[in-house]
Write a protein that holds these residues in place. Structure first.
Motif, PDB file in Angstrom:
ATOM      1  N   ALA A  51       0.823  -1.210   0.000  1.00 39.42           N
ATOM      2  CA  ALA A  51       0.000   0.000   0.000  1.00 39.42           C
ATOM      3  C   ALA A  51       0.860   1.264   0.000  1.00 39.42           C
ATOM      4  O   ALA A  51       0.607   2.195  -0.776  1.00 39.42           O
ATOM      5  N   VAL A  52       1.886   1.308   0.862  1.00 37.35           N
ATOM      6  CA  VAL A  52       2.705   2.524   0.923  1.00 37.35           C
ATOM      7  C   VAL A  52       3.550   2.676  -0.352  1.00 37.35           C
ATOM      8  O   VAL A  52       3.816   3.801  -0.796  1.00 37.35           O
ATOM      9  N   ALA A  53       3.965   1.560  -0.958  1.00 39.42           N
ATOM     10  CA  ALA A  53       4.711   1.647  -2.217  1.00 39.42           C
ATOM     11  C   ALA A  53       3.827   2.196  -3.334  1.00 39.42           C
ATOM     12  O   ALA A  53       4.257   3.048  -4.130  1.00 39.42           O
ATOM     13  N   LEU A  54       2.585   1.728  -3.385  1.00 35.88           N
ATOM     14  CA  LEU A  54       1.632   2.220  -4.384  1.00 35.88           C
ATOM     15  C   LEU A  54       1.356   3.706  -4.179  1.00 35.88           C
ATOM     16  O   LEU A  54       1.320   4.487  -5.142  1.00 35.88           O
ATOM     17  N   ALA A  55       1.176   4.112  -2.930  1.00 35.90           N
ATOM     18  CA  ALA A  55       0.918   5.520  -2.629  1.00 35.90           C
ATOM     19  C   ALA A  55       2.101   6.396  -3.026  1.00 35.90           C
ATOM     20  O   ALA A  55       1.931   7.516  -3.530  1.00 35.90           O
ATOM     21  N   ALA A  56       3.319   5.893  -2.823  1.00 43.40           N
ATOM     22  CA  ALA A  56       4.516   6.660  -3.171  1.00 43.40           C
ATOM     23  C   ALA A  56       4.587   6.923  -4.679  1.00 43.40           C
ATOM     24  O   ALA A  56       4.853   8.055  -5.116  1.00 43.40           O
TER      25      ALA A  56
END
Length: 449
Positions: free
Chosen positions: A44-49
């Motif tokens: 999730a945090v990789a996608l958001a980045a």
């Protein structure tokens, strides 16, 4: 201190603020899909980045608001100096770090505006603030945006549960509700929030860097951010987002209400709509306030759930104190840097020490992707269909493994039987041997008597 050195220092500090903005606001897009198990935390945090990075290139309207709307550009040039911007950034960064440590989803945007306004008033005077622009593009959106987003999320949640409600046509009794499709939808809505966040929050730092370039005479007043400014700010907020603000993700994902897939879908949809609209209009909106309002609204819209109003109250207090608290720090720093080079050095050292202390203090109660939000079957809720050949091959492999295991079990069972029979025969043999020895001893006693 030469102006070029000061400009370089302010740009570095602005990019660090952009980094803190990234990990401070990761929860806005990814707290709810993590809480419902739609996406694994690290994914999730990789996608958001990535989406924050892309969103930063889509618009520059908010950057123009920050660089030329809040602080007045005088007829003879800009009224603000790099030293004042340095002081404002210091107030914004320290407030961001304090609220991150406490797990409070406060507004990075308002921290930035509060620091700049406080520093400008202390360093230049109250006449340097464009209060009309401040009211129209900061204060009013801060009041109405979370209320509107919360109301939309409430209605969307009600609508989602009404449309997907299942009852037995004969008895009218409630059947098992199947709303797993909303988890798949959350992948797209949360991605849209992350993209929208990039179009709004990354531009605030672009505006700050543009402002310092204008104040140093390196760029024309009224012009927008340069390409290298857009690129560096996009990278800074993306890296910050990837680092993950797990403390705030915990608050947004489970601290406000128990989020279910339909709620998360509704909250993210309303958040993305509000942010994209504000970016188009040039409003420097607080994405944190919008996301928090949407989560609360979705919690109120689902029957049987409760909103943790104590936590919501703490968040509201954080919102209330953000502008003045960051403004006070910015004003004190501005008074310090007005003394000269020594004042700037003292402010930089004190700020670095405060940030380092808070970072080290956070290690005592570490919050990461492994314990931010407790979710059953996290990341397993959304499973896309595999190709038939792959499925058939997988089944054949499973059956072969199962057959080998069955043969092994039978073999082990037969081996145990053989061992058991052998032990039984050995026991019988030992027993007969003991009887024979006992009989011989009895005959010997009779012969002696």
């Amino acid at each position: 201190m030469e102006i070029t050195i000061m400009v370089a220092l302010v740009i570095s500090l602005a990019l660090f603020f952009d980094f803190t903005n990234g990990f401070h606001d990761t929860a806005n897009a990814m707290a709810t899909p993590i809480a419902t198990g739609a996406i694994k935390p690290k994914t999730a945090v990789a996608l958001a980045a990535v989406l924050n990075l892309l969103g930063a290139f889509l618009s520059t309207e908010v950057a123009k608001t920050v660089s030329g709307g809040i602080i007045k550009e005088g007829s003879d040039g800009i009224q603000i100096t790099p030293e004042i911007i340095f002081a404002g950034l210091m107030g914004a960064i320290l407030w961001n770090m304090i609220t991150w440590l406490k797990g409070l989803p406060s507004s990075s945007s308002h921290a930035l505006f509060g620091g700049l306004i406080g520093a400008a008033i202390a360093g230049i005077g109250i006449h340097s603030i464009n209060f009309e622009s401040l009211l129209q593009k900061v204060i009013l959106p801060a009041v109405f945006a979370p209320i509107i987003a919360g109301g939309v999320a409430y209605l969307c949640t009600k609508l989602a549960y009404t449309l997907t409600s299942r009852h037995d046509p004969e008895s009218g009794s409630k059947l098992t509700q199947k709303r797993g499709g909303f988890r798949t939808g959350q992948i797209f809505t949360s991605s849209l929030v992350a993209l929208a966040h990039g179009t709004n929050d990354a531009q605030k730092t672009m505006g700050i860097i543009t402002l310092v370039l204008i104040s140093a005479g390196l760029q024309q007043p009224g012009s927008g951010p340069q390409v290298w400014v857009i690129t560096t700010c996009a990278l800074a907020i993306a890296i910050g987002t990837y680092s993950g603000g797990w403390r705030i993700i915990r608050t947004m994902g489970s601290g406000l209400t128990d989020v279910k897939p339909a709620q998360g879908f509704a909250a993210e949809s309303s958040t993305a709509s509000a942010i994209l609209a504000s970016s188009h209009l040039g409003f420097a909106l607080s994405t944190t306030q919008v996301a928090s309002g949407s989560v609360i609204g979705s919690g109120m819209g689902r029957r049987g759930t409760t909103v943790q109003w104590g936590t919501a109250g703490k968040i509201a207090l954080g919102w209330l104190f953000t502008l003045p608290a960051a403004g006070i720090v910015g004003a004190l720093t501005a008074l310090l840097v007005k003394t000269g080079v020594v004042g700037v050095i003292i402010a930089a050292v004190a700020g670095t020490a405060a940030v380092t202390y808070m970072f080290l203090h956070s290690k005592k109660s570490r919050v990461g992707h492994h314990n931010a939000v407790e979710v059953e079957e996290a990341g397993q809720a959304v499973q896309f269909r595999r190709k038939r050949k792959t499925v058939a091959a997988s089944r054949a492999k499973d059956e072969a493994i199962s057959g080998i295991k069955d043969e092994q079990v039978v073999s082990d069972f037969k081996h145990e039987q053989v061992v058991s029979d052998f032990k039984h025969e050995q026991v019988v043999s030992d027993f007969k041997h003991e009887q024979a020895v006992s009989g011989i001893k009895g005959e010997q006693k009779d012969g002696l008597s």
